[in-house]
Design a protein around this motif. Structure first.
Motif, short mmCIF file in Angstrom:
data_model
loop_
_atom_site.label_atom_id
_atom_site.label_comp_id
_atom_site.label_asym_id
_atom_site.label_seq_id
_atom_site.Cartn_x
_atom_site.Cartn_y
_atom_site.Cartn_z
N GLN A 69 65.42 51.98 63.91
CA GLN A 69 66.47 52.95 63.66
C GLN A 69 66.03 54.33 64.10
O GLN A 69 64.88 54.70 63.96
CB GLN A 69 66.80 52.98 62.17
CG GLN A 69 67.96 53.84 61.83
CD GLN A 69 68.38 53.61 60.40
OE1 GLN A 69 67.74 52.89 59.66
NE2 GLN A 69 69.45 54.22 60.02
N GLU A 74 67.58 58.56 64.02
CA GLU A 74 68.48 59.43 63.25
C GLU A 74 69.92 59.31 63.75
O GLU A 74 70.20 59.48 64.93
CB GLU A 74 68.01 60.88 63.36
CG GLU A 74 68.78 61.84 62.49
CD GLU A 74 68.58 61.59 61.00
OE1 GLU A 74 69.51 61.90 60.24
OE2 GLU A 74 67.52 61.10 60.60
N HIS A 99 71.32 51.24 63.17
CA HIS A 99 70.00 50.60 63.17
C HIS A 99 70.15 49.16 63.62
O HIS A 99 71.22 48.60 63.61
CB HIS A 99 69.27 50.77 61.83
CG HIS A 99 69.67 49.86 60.74
ND1 HIS A 99 70.27 50.30 59.60
CD2 HIS A 99 69.53 48.53 60.58
CE1 HIS A 99 70.47 49.30 58.78
NE2 HIS A 99 70.04 48.21 59.35
N ASN A 156 73.96 53.83 59.93
CA ASN A 156 72.94 54.68 60.54
C ASN A 156 72.03 55.25 59.46
O ASN A 156 72.24 55.05 58.27
CB ASN A 156 73.59 55.78 61.39
CG ASN A 156 74.46 56.71 60.58
OD1 ASN A 156 74.17 57.01 59.43
ND2 ASN A 156 75.54 57.18 61.18
N SER A 157 71.01 55.98 59.87
CA SER A 157 70.03 56.50 58.91
C SER A 157 70.64 57.48 57.93
O SER A 157 70.26 57.50 56.76
CB SER A 157 68.85 57.13 59.64
OG SER A 157 69.28 58.20 60.45
N HIS A 158 71.59 58.28 58.37
CA HIS A 158 72.25 59.23 57.46
C HIS A 158 73.00 58.47 56.37
O HIS A 158 72.92 58.80 55.20
CB HIS A 158 73.19 60.15 58.23
CG HIS A 158 74.00 61.03 57.34
ND1 HIS A 158 73.46 62.12 56.69
CD2 HIS A 158 75.30 60.99 56.97
CE1 HIS A 158 74.40 62.71 55.96
NE2 HIS A 158 75.52 62.04 56.11
#
Length: 127
Positions: A6, A8, A12, A22-24
């Motif tokens: 993944q 930022e 991922h 996603n990472s957020h």
């Protein structure tokens, strides 16, 4: 074990397959889970039998028509000690946590306790 990659704000991957989180979103979901866990712990210790007057019963299943993200949540209603399960989808919710962010405040404001996000996925309603 699945391999996760993944970057930022990019979807991922698990073993090369794209996921829609996603990472957020993962970080925001973790914050929500942590807040609920802390709240559940303090509620059990401080106010185990408090009931909110004039609470509304929250519908246990709410699925918007079409294919959307859904979330499975459990909570204890203010007038009971028995856990209920809720399945909610929301039109336009890009991630599962967005559906949870729609449902959890309704549960909280109506006195539901021990709120837990159990999972989610994608659901299709065609009627």
């Amino acid at each position: 074990m699945a391999k996760t990659e993944q970057t930022e704000n990019q979807p991922h991957t698990v073993d090369g397959a794209n996921c829609t989180t996603n990472s957020h979103d993962l970080a925001e979901a973790a914050k929500l889970q942590a807040r609920l866990s802390q709240q559940n712990s303090s509620t059990r210790q401080n106010q185990p039998d408090q009931i909110i007057a004039n609470h509304h019963i929250i519908q246990t299943v709410f699925i918007d028509e079409g294919a959307h993200k859904y979330v499975l949540v459990s909570a204890i209603p203010p007038s009971s000690s028995q856990q209920q399960h809720f399945v909610y989808s929301k039109y336009g919710a890009p991630y599962h946590r967005n559906v949870a962010e729609f449902l959890v405040p309704q549960l909280e404001s109506n006195g539901y306790s021990d709120i837990r996000i159990l999972g989610g996925g994608r659901i299709y309603r065609d009627d």
